[in-house]
Scaffold this active site. Sequence first.
Site, short mmCIF file in Angstrom:
data_model
loop_
_atom_site.label_atom_id
_atom_site.label_comp_id
_atom_site.label_asym_id
_atom_site.label_seq_id
_atom_site.Cartn_x
_atom_site.Cartn_y
_atom_site.Cartn_z
N GLU A 121 2.66 -20.47 -46.84
CA GLU A 121 3.16 -19.99 -48.23
C GLU A 121 3.09 -21.10 -49.38
OE1 GLU A 121 6.68 -17.64 -48.13
OE2 GLU A 121 5.62 -16.30 -46.92
N GLU A 145 3.78 -13.10 -40.66
CA GLU A 145 5.02 -12.82 -40.77
C GLU A 145 5.08 -11.25 -41.58
OE1 GLU A 145 7.58 -15.14 -43.49
OE2 GLU A 145 6.78 -17.09 -42.46
C1 FCB Z 1 8.99 -16.01 -46.07
C2 FCB Z 1 9.09 -17.33 -45.13
C3 FCB Z 1 10.08 -17.24 -43.91
C4 FCB Z 1 10.90 -16.39 -44.20
C5 FCB Z 1 10.82 -14.91 -44.53
C6 FCB Z 1 11.77 -13.96 -44.90
O1 FCB Z 1 8.68 -16.24 -47.29
O2 FCB Z 1 7.85 -17.99 -44.81
O3 FCB Z 1 10.46 -18.54 -43.72
O4 FCB Z 1 12.18 -16.97 -44.75
O5 FCB Z 1 10.15 -15.19 -46.02
#
Ligand code: FCB
Length: 449
Positions: A167, A355
Amino acid sequence: MSSTLSFPRNFVWGVATAATQIEGAASADGKGPSVWDTFARRPGRILNGDTPETACDHYRRYPQDIALMRSLGVKHYRLSLAWPRIYPAGDGSLNPRGLDHYSRLIDALLEAGITPWVTLFHWDLPQALEDRGGWRSRVTVDAFATYADTVVRHLGDRVKHWITLNEIRCFTVLAYAPGGDKAPGGKEPPAVINQMYHHALVCHGHAVRAVREHGRRGARVGLTDNSEICVPVTETAADITAARRWFAQRNIHLLDPIYRGAYAPAYLRACGANRPRVSRGDFDLIGLPTDFLGLNVYNAKFVRAGSRGAPETLPMPSHYPRTDSPWHDLTPQALYWGPRFVHELYRPKALYITENGCGYDDEPVVKGEVFDLHRREFLRSYLRELHRAVGDGVPVRGYFLWSLMDNFEWQDGYTRRFGIVHVDYRSQKRTPKLSARWYARVMHENRLV
Ligand code: FCB
């Protein structure tokens, strides 16, 4: 695929974590401070004054945590390495104890039959590099290149799956621009932020190069991006076209360089005098072919065709369901439209959802159980949309749930819980929630249950 919502054979199911959020041991065995260690000591930056000092104590408890993953049937695990454990000052002298720790961790995972997916950088910039300019400076790029080389040389005999950076937006614009809430904090103007994106992209390129140069044969590497995602408010051709345009505009600065080896003229025009300085050879690195794109998908904006078809974003109604994270609305369609738009615009060889999950406050353990039915519903609704994307031919090959366990949620400290395993931070006791039992079945049966 049938109505049982089965996923294709060999679909990768996993869970994800990041070093700062779970490891603790913030100064153990020679680790240097990261910007998050420093930031957390500044009053008012993190909810309740929480710090990553102890977190889930995973640095010491990793054997139990691996056993726990094994008991849930986890076969793929996305983790990150803490750069300041390996180079406490970012560059210069190497800390062998840091590297040995990760070497043991990787061995233990492989022994448990769990495939590691290793992220080289998940926000924990060594503080010493920040003191020398951080992401503003090319010093960080050079230091990262050495770090990536070292890590792949030492672990690349066993690690097959690499993620370069996590990110980019979160450790650049959301960390250094006014209004940002992430470490190290700053008030940098757009020219500096654009330069930071560029430095991060070059680091991504160095990580790809390091994997190609020192990794094992067949090693795979890609970036994890939190592309800004939008959902056409109705699935009419006009709204879909408008949403695709919006998606392209919002992600052009990061995805064009990677997939087209240059900044798009439209992006440079929009930057005007604030355009990034590019050094010779940068795009040779940035544009190196990758094997996949990782997408972290949580949220989306609703978009429709406005006047003359121009994309128009819609405000979220105040009664719209959301999680306890103020930024996070229930937008499962993000898991359909995000991958689909990336696929249509850039054709990455493969996509992985690196994620997806949801954070809620205060989920108590009652008689040894946590009934997080809300999380199960949330995940089920998102996975249904992912299933639709796969069915429509979008090459999504896997999904990693954020997160294995409750952890240090950056500026929200320990209040916001994203885990499918509950962590009691006093006793460090782990309790799988209802969602963990459910997800174990999903992984095992390779279908939505
Ligand atoms: C993302 C992050 C991760 C976590 C989630 C909820 O942006 O990559 O580390 O904090 O959000």
